[in-house]
Design a protein around this motif. Structure first.
Motif, PDB file in Angstrom:
ATOM      1  N   ASN A 263       1.444  -1.064   0.084  1.00  0.00           N
ATOM      2  CA  ASN A 263      -0.263  -0.002   0.208  1.00  0.00           C
ATOM      3  C   ASN A 263       0.846   1.460  -0.211  1.00  0.00           C
ATOM      4  OD1 ASN A 263      -2.047   2.289   0.815  1.00  0.00           O
ATOM      5  ND2 ASN A 263      -3.107   0.614   1.003  1.00  0.00           N
ATOM      6  N   SER A 264       0.607   2.147  -1.739  1.00  0.00           N
ATOM      7  CA  SER A 264       1.738   3.071  -1.700  1.00  0.00           C
ATOM      8  C   SER A 264       1.796   4.339  -0.124  1.00  0.00           C
ATOM      9  CB  SER A 264       2.207   3.792  -2.985  1.00  0.00           C
ATOM     10  OG  SER A 264       0.290   3.821  -3.181  1.00  0.00           O
ATOM     11  N   ARG A 265      -0.115   4.160   0.071  1.00  0.00           N
ATOM     12  CA  ARG A 265      -0.236   5.771   0.547  1.00  0.00           C
ATOM     13  C   ARG A 265      -0.057   5.379   1.730  1.00  0.00           C
ATOM     14  NH1 ARG A 265      -4.323   3.792  -2.800  1.00  0.00           N
ATOM     15  NH2 ARG A 265      -5.184   3.285  -1.143  1.00  0.00           N
ATOM     16  N   THR A 266       0.098   4.301   2.909  1.00  0.00           N
ATOM     17  CA  THR A 266      -0.012   3.887   4.387  1.00  0.00           C
ATOM     18  C   THR A 266       1.222   3.293   4.556  1.00  0.00           C
ATOM     19  OG1 THR A 266      -1.101   1.908   4.026  1.00  0.00           O
ATOM     20  CG2 THR A 266      -2.433   3.999   4.683  1.00  0.00           C
ATOM     21  N   GLY A 267       2.678   2.585   3.890  1.00  0.00           N
ATOM     22  CA  GLY A 267       3.526   1.934   3.909  1.00  0.00           C
ATOM     23  C   GLY A 267       3.133   0.203   4.013  1.00  0.00           C
ATOM     24  N   THR A 268       2.099   0.087   3.955  1.00  0.00           N
ATOM     25  CA  THR A 268       1.854  -1.083   4.611  1.00  0.00           C
ATOM     26  C   THR A 268       2.976  -2.082   3.650  1.00  0.00           C
ATOM     27  OG1 THR A 268       0.103  -0.982   6.338  1.00  0.00           O
ATOM     28  CG2 THR A 268       0.297  -2.524   5.650  1.00  0.00           C
TER      29      THR A 268
END
Length: 371
Positions: A263-268
């Motif tokens: 997940n590029s938005r949260t870094g997950t």
């Protein structure tokens, strides 16, 4: 018909003989749905009345005025064409509901009411009778009732305001009465179709084999990675018991494919258990530049008639981490990947870069999905 009845007897006998202890695998109920047994979305346009001055503003929501005129006309009230209506106590809304499978006329379903215009709050409002239609345009339910609004808002004379939750939307438990039954072929089709929640050829084949092992060869057939057809009894009462038996059969689902989800938005980052890495060497390091600026004051000597001068004092520090290179052997498993990444202290953003580099190098034996 004799074969179908025999299948049912075998199913009922298997239910009676089923042990009380939990079996291995997952229930078919948790892996698949019966085709045709599904809910349907309903939507309608209506009016909420009885608001305390928090309704739509006339100049900005002409459709509210039009709806009021149509509603009053249906009640036998004719308004002059040039009549200026005040809609502060009325709000145009959209009403949505989910019609459950096998819903019968007279049953009640919950509804959600949401403001369509610029109403500030629906608190204290009453939804007028609103028809709810399906995707085919047919009316399947009628909605009406008093709204329950969880949020609230308040305004001051100086224009300041505060709002808690969303006061422009509310619910009415059991606010709609079902008027029409959705047609289904559950009791008329020759075969039942079980659709897997996640497409997988292995799971579909195992599901068919589990049913055939209990009810005889040829009862179930895996059509593709999603659908499994099952020969079923003709009588509705027998079919219900048959499906109840199928739902409680246990199947060991196939393993998920090797995937890395980023997940590029949260870094997950989620790494599947079957992810493998071929032989590769990885190093990770970062360059940190710190700039600090201070001011130095130079005072002149006493009685020198000099001036005090302020000069900036800037310090620049460059720190480069010296992380060792680590080597992945062929066929490295998930735990070794995690341990290696933790060893170099990689942040989520750095881990994403490492995984992308491994994929580009052809060493990551998994599908890399960025969402």
């Amino acid at each position: 018909m004799k074969r179908i009845t025999g299948l049912l007897l075998v199913a009922l006998f298997a239910i009676a003989a089923m042990p009380a202890v939990a079996q291995n695998g997952e229930r078919i109920k948790d892996l698949a749905d019966v085709q045709g047994v599904r809910s349907n979305q309903l939507v309608g346009y209506g009016l909420v009345v009885g608001l305390d001055g928090t309704g739509d503003r006339t100049t900005q929501t002409p459709f509210t005025v039009q709806a009021i005129r149509s509603m009053l006309s249906a009640q036998g009230v004719q308004l002059p064409p040039n009549q200026n209506l005040q809609t502060d106590n009325v709000a145009a809304v959209m009403v949505t509901a989910e019609l459950p499978p096998f819903a019968r006329p007279g049953q009640r379903v919950d509804i959600t009411v949401s403001s369509l215009g610029n109403a500030r709050s629906l608190r204290g409002g009453n939804l007028l009778m609103t028809p709810l239609s399906g995707a085919d345009g047919e009316i399947y339910a009628m909605a009406q009732g008093n709204l329950i609004v969880g949020g609230f808002g308040a305004e001051g004379a100086d224009g300041s305001s505060i709002s808690v939750n969303i006061p422009s939307s509310g619910r009415i438990p059991g606010g709609a009465s079902v008027e029409r039954e959705v047609p289904t072929d559950f009791n008329t089709s020759e075969r039942l179709v079980l659709n897997l929640h996640a497409a997988d050829f292995t799971t579909a084949q195992r599901l068919a084999e589990a049913i055939n092992a209990e009810l005889g060869e040829g009862t179930a057939l895996a059509q593709d990675a999603v659908s499994v057809t099952v020969q079923a009894p003709d009588r509705p009462d027998q079919r219900v018991g048959f499906v109840a038996f199928l739902e409680n059969l246990r199947v060991e689902p196939g393993d998920a494919p090797a995937r890395v989800i980023v997940n590029s938005r949260t870094g997950t980052v989620v790494i599947g258990s079957h992810v493998r890495v071929r032989a590769a060497a990885v190093t990770h390091g970062s360059l940190t530049v710190t700039i600090s600026e201070d001011f130095r004051v130079d005072q002149p000597a006493p009685f020198s008639r000099g001036e005090t001068v302020v000069t900036p004092d800037t310090e620049i520090e460059v720190v480069e981490e010296r992380n060792p290179m680590f080597l992945f052997g062929p066929g490295v498993e998930l735990q070794e990947i995690v341990n290696a990444v933790n060893q170099v202290g990689a942040a989520p953003g750095d881990l994403i870069s490492i995984l992308e580099a491994l994929k580009q190098a052809g060493a990551l034996r998994a599908e890399l999905i960025v969402i």
